[in-house]
Design a protein around this motif. Sequence first.
Motif, short mmCIF file in Angstrom:
data_model
loop_
_atom_site.label_atom_id
_atom_site.label_comp_id
_atom_site.label_asym_id
_atom_site.label_seq_id
_atom_site.Cartn_x
_atom_site.Cartn_y
_atom_site.Cartn_z
N PHE A 131 0.83 -1.20 0.00
CA PHE A 131 0.00 0.00 0.00
C PHE A 131 0.87 1.25 0.00
O PHE A 131 1.65 1.48 0.92
CB PHE A 131 -0.93 0.01 1.21
N GLU A 132 0.69 2.08 -1.03
CA GLU A 132 1.46 3.31 -1.13
C GLU A 132 0.89 4.40 -0.24
O GLU A 132 1.63 5.31 0.19
CB GLU A 132 1.50 3.79 -2.58
N THR A 133 -0.41 4.37 0.01
CA THR A 133 -1.03 5.37 0.86
C THR A 133 -2.25 4.79 1.53
O THR A 133 -2.83 3.81 1.04
CB THR A 133 -1.40 6.64 0.05
N LEU A 134 -2.64 5.40 2.64
CA LEU A 134 -3.83 5.01 3.37
C LEU A 134 -4.72 6.23 3.52
O LEU A 134 -4.25 7.30 3.94
CB LEU A 134 -3.48 4.50 4.77
N VAL A 135 -5.98 6.10 3.16
CA VAL A 135 -6.98 7.14 3.42
C VAL A 135 -7.93 6.56 4.46
O VAL A 135 -8.53 5.51 4.25
CB VAL A 135 -7.75 7.53 2.15
N THR A 136 -8.06 7.25 5.59
CA THR A 136 -8.81 6.71 6.72
C THR A 136 -9.96 7.61 7.14
O THR A 136 -10.05 8.78 6.74
CB THR A 136 -7.86 6.47 7.90
N GLY A 137 -10.84 7.04 7.96
CA GLY A 137 -12.06 7.73 8.32
C GLY A 137 -11.87 9.01 9.10
O GLY A 137 -12.73 9.90 9.07
N ASP A 138 -10.75 9.13 9.80
CA ASP A 138 -10.48 10.35 10.55
C ASP A 138 -9.76 11.40 9.71
O ASP A 138 -9.38 12.46 10.23
CB ASP A 138 -9.67 10.04 11.82
N GLU A 139 -9.60 11.13 8.41
CA GLU A 139 -8.89 12.08 7.54
C GLU A 139 -9.78 12.69 6.47
O GLU A 139 -9.31 13.50 5.67
CB GLU A 139 -7.71 11.36 6.86
N VAL A 140 -11.05 12.29 6.43
CA VAL A 140 -11.96 12.84 5.42
C VAL A 140 -13.14 13.50 6.12
O VAL A 140 -13.61 13.03 7.16
CB VAL A 140 -12.47 11.75 4.45
N SER A 141 -13.62 14.60 5.55
CA SER A 141 -14.74 15.30 6.16
C SER A 141 -16.06 14.63 5.85
O SER A 141 -17.02 14.71 6.63
CB SER A 141 -14.77 16.77 5.70
N ARG A 142 -16.12 13.96 4.69
CA ARG A 142 -17.34 13.24 4.32
C ARG A 142 -16.98 11.78 4.07
O ARG A 142 -16.27 11.46 3.12
CB ARG A 142 -17.98 13.85 3.07
N PRO A 143 -17.47 10.86 4.92
CA PRO A 143 -17.12 9.45 4.79
C PRO A 143 -17.90 8.77 3.68
O PRO A 143 -18.76 9.38 3.04
CB PRO A 143 -17.50 8.88 6.16
#
Length: 227
Positions: A131-143
């Motif tokens: 995995f080159e990157t992780l996008v997680t629930g605490d990093e987005v304003s709209r899940p």
Amino acid sequence: MTTLLPDAVLWDMDGTLVDTEPYWISAETDLVESFGRTWTYEDAMSLVGAGLWDSAETLRSRGVDLSADDIVAHLTSVVMRRITEEGVPFRPGARELLTDLHRAGVRSALVTMSVRAMAQHVVDRIGSDAFETLVTGDEVSRPKPHPDPYVEAAARLGVDVTRCVAIEDSRTGLASAVAAGTVAIAVPHAVSIPESSDHITWPSLAGRTAESITEVFASRRASAGSR
């Protein structure tokens, strides 16, 4: 292998890469019952794929007298502890497909509504740098089901989101992937997913390879170009 490769494969985590849904359900049930209330299997299924803070508000409405932040922290710590004690419960074929994609030079990102600490906890135990990157629930304003998490993952990789394949196990996650414009593959697990022209459905990732992914991508791109 076909030459029409996707720019990246964007993976959901819970229920798609790893079978942690039973851990979440157990943690939710114990928490609700600690406040003298009842949490059914159907209640738990209604939260599959949802953002953790949205789920926390549902739990609060069912009698859990804690802040949303405290609920998220508690559930996450319980699930992380079980992973530490019992190991990473990979879904059938998921680890093999991830490895094959890496060998084929197809980039991967993790797109999960779990918090970063939880996602990193899982990734650290995979034993690869797939995995080159992780996008997680605490990093987005709209899940999820909003498209934002998948759009963000593509942006971090520097690729066109419409040239990415997304793999999801829930209706909520699938809606996010489709809305973002990915070539979406549904692999239903805890909840059923209706058939639709918006996505491809696989019963399992077992036996799937990088070739399988690129065949789906090529087919969907060809179909889109013929409209």
